[in-house]
Design a protein around this motif. Structure first.
Motif, PDB file in Angstrom:
ATOM      1  N   ILE A 107     123.953 -24.000  68.490  1.00 28.04           N
ATOM      2  CA  ILE A 107     123.979 -24.077  69.945  1.00 28.04           C
ATOM      3  C   ILE A 107     125.231 -24.827  70.392  1.00 28.04           C
ATOM      4  O   ILE A 107     125.329 -26.046  70.187  1.00 28.04           O
ATOM      5  N   PRO A 108     126.214 -24.134  70.983  1.00 27.92           N
ATOM      6  CA  PRO A 108     127.397 -24.839  71.499  1.00 27.92           C
ATOM      7  C   PRO A 108     127.095 -25.503  72.839  1.00 27.92           C
ATOM      8  O   PRO A 108     126.522 -24.892  73.739  1.00 27.92           O
ATOM      9  N   TRP A 123     122.423 -28.090  66.356  1.00 30.74           N
ATOM     10  CA  TRP A 123     121.318 -27.330  65.782  1.00 30.74           C
ATOM     11  C   TRP A 123     120.016 -27.957  66.241  1.00 30.74           C
ATOM     12  O   TRP A 123     119.878 -29.186  66.242  1.00 30.74           O
ATOM     13  N   ASP A 124     119.089 -27.116  66.630  1.00 30.58           N
ATOM     14  CA  ASP A 124     117.759 -27.598  66.990  1.00 30.58           C
ATOM     15  C   ASP A 124     116.781 -26.459  66.741  1.00 30.58           C
ATOM     16  O   ASP A 124     116.685 -25.515  67.530  1.00 30.58           O
ATOM     17  N   LYS A 125     116.050 -26.554  65.641  1.00 27.73           N
ATOM     18  CA  LYS A 125     115.132 -25.488  65.251  1.00 27.73           C
ATOM     19  C   LYS A 125     113.978 -25.336  66.236  1.00 27.73           C
ATOM     20  O   LYS A 125     113.302 -24.308  66.251  1.00 27.73           O
ATOM     21  N   ASP A 126     113.716 -26.368  67.040  1.00 25.57           N
ATOM     22  CA  ASP A 126     112.672 -26.243  68.054  1.00 25.57           C
ATOM     23  C   ASP A 126     113.088 -25.270  69.155  1.00 25.57           C
ATOM     24  O   ASP A 126     112.234 -24.751  69.890  1.00 25.57           O
TER      25      ASP A 126
END
Length: 212
Positions: free
Chosen positions: A107-108, A98-101
């Motif tokens: 996101i695999p 996970w990357d909120k940016d």
């Protein structure tokens, strides 16, 4: 040669010993292994992935799943990373990040064989170890190890997903020494221990074509 033990005579008597010392021997690669892998990848179709496989029939859940696959361009990952790398190396694994940016969706990320290890207990996969490498502006090298495992909590009587992160620093002799995560600015906000539960999924998926 009778003065050589049988198990070492290839070193002095046969082609490979001569080839390694003679500069006049031409060595070529046909590229055929790559042709084989490229052909296999090209004839394998993209799989049908729906939420119904996971016992969900809700259209909203399935729509979200398709949005995740589209957002990360999963078809490209499947054709250009997972299939060719796993055919060559035998195994690998997906890690769900996970990357909120970057995105509102999970996101695999596909990890190659030398960057992933599997942990088995009584024949069951209970953990996956992911290895990432980082080099800072001063060319100092680091190794980040993230372990995702399923463990039973006897107090809560439920299975938990445990995510543990460790940071290692390479010294001058390329040995690694564990250091605190907050000792490197880039990792100061990284949490080293997370429990998620009750939850018995690794949020990681192995891709194994050939066992070691």
């Amino acid at each position: 040669y009778n003065f050589e033990p049988y198990y070492t005579r290839n070193k002095r008597s046969y082609f490979w010993s001569v080839s390694s010392t003679e500069g006049d021997i031409k060595r070529t690669h046909s590229g055929q292994p790559r042709n084989i892998v490229d052909t296999l990848v090209s004839i394998l179709r993209y799989p049908s992935i729906t939420a119904n496989r996971f016992d969900y029939t809700d259209d909203i859940v399935n729509t979200n799943l398709q949005n995740i696959l589209k957002d990360c361009n999963f078809k490209d990952i499947y054709k250009n990373e997972q299939l060719p790398m796993t055919l060559v190396e035998g195994w690998g694994a997906f890690k769900i990040n996970w990357d909120k940016d970057i995105s509102d969706y999970p996101i695999p990320v596909y990890y190659r064989a030398n960057n992933v290890d599997f942990v088995y207990k009584l024949g069951h996969l209970v953990g996956i170890i992911f290895k990432d490498y980082y080099t800072d502006g001063e060319n100092q090298k680091y190794l980040i190890i993230e372990t995702r495992s399923i463990k039973y909590n006897p107090e809560k009587k439920e299975r938990m997903l445990i995510i543990e992160t460790s940071l290692f620093k390479y010294d001058d002799t390329d040995n690694i020494v564990e250091i605190p995560l907050n000792s490197v600015p880039e990792f100061k906000d990284t949490v080293d221990y997370i429990e998620i539960g009750p939850f018995d999924k690794l949020l990681a998926v192995p891709s194994i074509f050939y066992r070691n």
